[in-house]
Design a protein around this motif. Structure first.
Motif, PDB file in Angstrom:
ATOM      1  N   PRO A 143      -3.661 -11.612   4.625  1.00 51.08           N
ATOM      2  CA  PRO A 143      -4.100 -10.138   4.572  1.00 51.08           C
ATOM      3  C   PRO A 143      -4.662  -9.797   5.819  1.00 51.08           C
ATOM      4  CG  PRO A 143      -5.733 -11.480   3.592  1.00 51.08           C
ATOM      5  CD  PRO A 143      -4.329 -12.670   3.847  1.00 51.08           C
ATOM      6  N   ASP A 164     -10.987  -6.797   4.165  1.00 50.90           N
ATOM      7  CA  ASP A 164      -9.733  -7.272   3.657  1.00 50.90           C
ATOM      8  C   ASP A 164      -8.895  -6.148   3.358  1.00 50.90           C
ATOM      9  OD1 ASP A 164      -7.635  -8.327   2.002  1.00 50.90           O
ATOM     10  OD2 ASP A 164      -8.766  -9.992   1.613  1.00 50.90           O
ATOM     11  N   HIS A 166      -5.609  -5.939   2.415  1.00 47.83           N
ATOM     12  CA  HIS A 166      -4.882  -6.215   0.929  1.00 47.83           C
ATOM     13  C   HIS A 166      -5.687  -5.947  -0.138  1.00 47.83           C
ATOM     14  CE1 HIS A 166      -1.684  -7.855  -1.435  1.00 47.83           C
ATOM     15  NE2 HIS A 166      -2.401  -8.746  -2.126  1.00 47.83           N
ATOM     16  N   ALA A 167      -6.843  -6.447  -0.149  1.00 46.36           N
ATOM     17  CA  ALA A 167      -7.620  -6.245  -1.363  1.00 46.36           C
ATOM     18  C   ALA A 167      -8.241  -4.836  -1.592  1.00 46.36           C
ATOM     19  CB  ALA A 167      -8.719  -7.385  -1.516  1.00 46.36           C
ATOM     20  N   GLU A 170      -4.687  -3.157  -2.880  1.00 43.38           N
ATOM     21  CA  GLU A 170      -4.517  -3.542  -4.294  1.00 43.38           C
ATOM     22  C   GLU A 170      -5.496  -3.016  -5.286  1.00 43.38           C
ATOM     23  OE1 GLU A 170      -1.456  -4.596  -5.638  1.00 43.38           O
ATOM     24  OE2 GLU A 170      -0.740  -4.751  -3.448  1.00 43.38           O
ATOM     25  N   GLY A 171      -6.958  -3.135  -4.941  1.00 41.76           N
ATOM     26  CA  GLY A 171      -8.033  -2.839  -5.691  1.00 41.76           C
ATOM     27  C   GLY A 171      -8.129  -1.132  -5.914  1.00 41.76           C
ATOM     28  N   ARG A 204     -14.181  -8.147   0.670  1.00 37.68           N
ATOM     29  CA  ARG A 204     -13.306  -7.300  -0.351  1.00 37.68           C
ATOM     30  C   ARG A 204     -14.575  -6.311  -0.800  1.00 37.68           C
ATOM     31  NH1 ARG A 204      -9.766 -11.099  -4.336  1.00 37.68           N
ATOM     32  NH2 ARG A 204      -8.278 -11.809  -2.903  1.00 37.68           N
ATOM     33  N   THR A 207     -11.904  -5.700  -5.960  1.00 35.35           N
ATOM     34  CA  THR A 207     -11.258  -6.864  -6.442  1.00 35.35           C
ATOM     35  C   THR A 207      -9.866  -6.231  -7.089  1.00 35.35           C
ATOM     36  OG1 THR A 207     -13.338  -8.052  -6.861  1.00 35.35           O
ATOM     37  CG2 THR A 207     -11.365  -8.799  -8.020  1.00 35.35           C
ATOM     38  N   PRO A 208      -8.595  -6.882  -6.521  1.00 34.05           N
ATOM     39  CA  PRO A 208      -7.754  -6.220  -7.351  1.00 34.05           C
ATOM     40  C   PRO A 208      -7.590  -6.588  -8.591  1.00 34.05           C
ATOM     41  CG  PRO A 208      -7.128  -7.269  -5.217  1.00 34.05           C
ATOM     42  CD  PRO A 208      -8.504  -7.683  -5.542  1.00 34.05           C
TER      43      PRO A 208
END
Length: 394
Positions: A143, A164, A166-167, A170-171, A204, A207-208
């Protein structure tokens, strides 16, 4: 303070969060930097940045100027912003008073993010806009971490004050807003020593979820994996300029009557604009970089903004050899020569202007008789048009 502007209207809208980080406390030459700090293996290799504050300001001002009162569709509903610079940044509000922006520390970003998340979550037809400009680090295919002002405060958990990405992306699937756009202007390389460790542990903000939810989403990053992003000293980055222009550049549907900016057009338009020589003709030459984007689409469609009519297409016309520009007379007409769209007398610079969408003819003739004139059919289309006419000496 993180809220720059809020419409207060109870209806679907676009809600933006802008983060710009140029001043880093613990990096070299930072306000809290300590040379030779025990256990600190990264700060010396990271420097202060001058372009993110200017880019964040340009993005904020562009959103406020261009998206608050759009006819026939969604408009800007709110703007949250945090910027870390050598001096506190102040933006002008509607009443003319200055709005000081809070620093882009982890605590400041968390406050701004919470307000932005809640506004986006207030209606499924909202549009979520996220923009970051500053240091970024990515280890291999891991990430990407977005570094905030207080990154490095804890040498034993150096990247705790980083986000982060990516998190975060996606989250945001948990958020009600079905249309989500993320624009990230940051490097995607990393110090070699990070490859020898377990990797970085960035914070994060979300949280995804275990079960992904359908969203119309696009993630546009200013550079490819493993490479650096660039910006002029104290100036606005090409990526920021391209994002603002792409957000105002709709594409027609199959009928040619409806014009919309979508999650499908924004990424490809930003990439085209970053490679377009007419975007920043007066800027100092910067190293080349190619933006990267990915998108997800659902049956809902990903319309961010819609317009009642086609906007003019910006163009950049040049000659080869370049010296022939000094004698070049330009004309841009419809293909039947019934209407003159634009013209220009000889100048030493390439011709940059605007034209209606559709078929056109570009003509160049020369005043000194040294070169041969030429005309070309051309299709004017969003988001930009570029043409270099090769000419020969008589």
């Amino acid at each position: 303070m993180t809220t720059v502007w809020e419409s207060g209207l109870d209806r679907p809208a676009a809600h933006a969060l802008v983060i710009g980080v140029g001043a880093y406390d613990w990096f070299q030459d930072g306000a809290k930097y300590v040379k030779g700090r025990r256990g600190d293996r990264y700060s010396r290799g990271l420097r202060q940045l001058a372009s993110p504050p200017a880019s964040a300001r340009a993005l904020c001002e562009g959103l406020l100027e261009g998206f608050r009162d759009l006819p026939g569709g969604l408009s800007l509903g709110s703007l949250e912003a945090v910027v870390s610079a050598d001096e506190e940044m102040v933006l002008k509000g509607d009443d003319g008073a200055g709005v000081p922006l809070g620093p882009a520390t982890l605590a400041g970003v968390e406050v701004a993010f919470e307000a932005w998340y809640d506004r986006c979550d207030s209606h499924p037809d909202n549009v979520a806009l996220f923009f970051f400009c500053g240091h970024g680090i990515q280890v291999g295919r891991g990430p990407q971490a977005l570094l905030l002002q207080d990154t490095g405060e804890n040498v034993r958990d150096y990247f705790r004050a980083a986000v982060d990405l990516h998190a975060l992306v996606e989250g945001m699937e948990m958020n009600s807003a079905r249309i989500q756009c993320f624009f990230v202007d940051a490097c995607r390389n990393a110090p070699e020593r990070l490859y020898e460790e377990e990797g970085l542990r960035a914070t994060r903000l979300l949280t995804p979820p275990r079960r992904p939810r359908a969203r119309d989403r696009v993630v546009v990053r200013s550079t490819q994996g493993g490479t650096k992003a660039h910006g002029p000293l104290g100036g606005v980055t090409r990526f920021t300029e391209a994002v603002l222009r792409a957000l105002l550049t709709p594409e027609s549907d199959s009928t040619g009557r409806a014009w919309a900016v979508t999650t499908e057009t924004v990424g490809k338009f930003v990439r085209e604009l970053m490679a377009w020589p007419g975007l920043r003709p007066d800027a100092v030459a910067m190293p080349e970089q190619e933006c990267d984007f990915s998108s997800l689409s659902t049956s809902q469609g990903g319309v961010l903004f819609s317009f009642d009519e086609a906007p003019p297409v910006p163009f950049h016309f040049n000659t080869l050899p370049g010296e022939s520009l000094l004698a070049a007379e330009w004309a841009l007409t419809d293909r039947g020569h019934q209407e003159l769209y634009a013209s220009r007398a000889p100048m030493p610079e390439p011709w940059i202007g605007h034209s209606p969408v559709g078929p056109a003819k570009v003509e160049v003739s020369f005043t000194d008789g040294r070169f041969r004139g030429r005309s070309d059919d051309i299709w004017m289309q969003a988001p930009c048009r570029d043409r270099t006419v090769e000419v020969q000496e008589q």
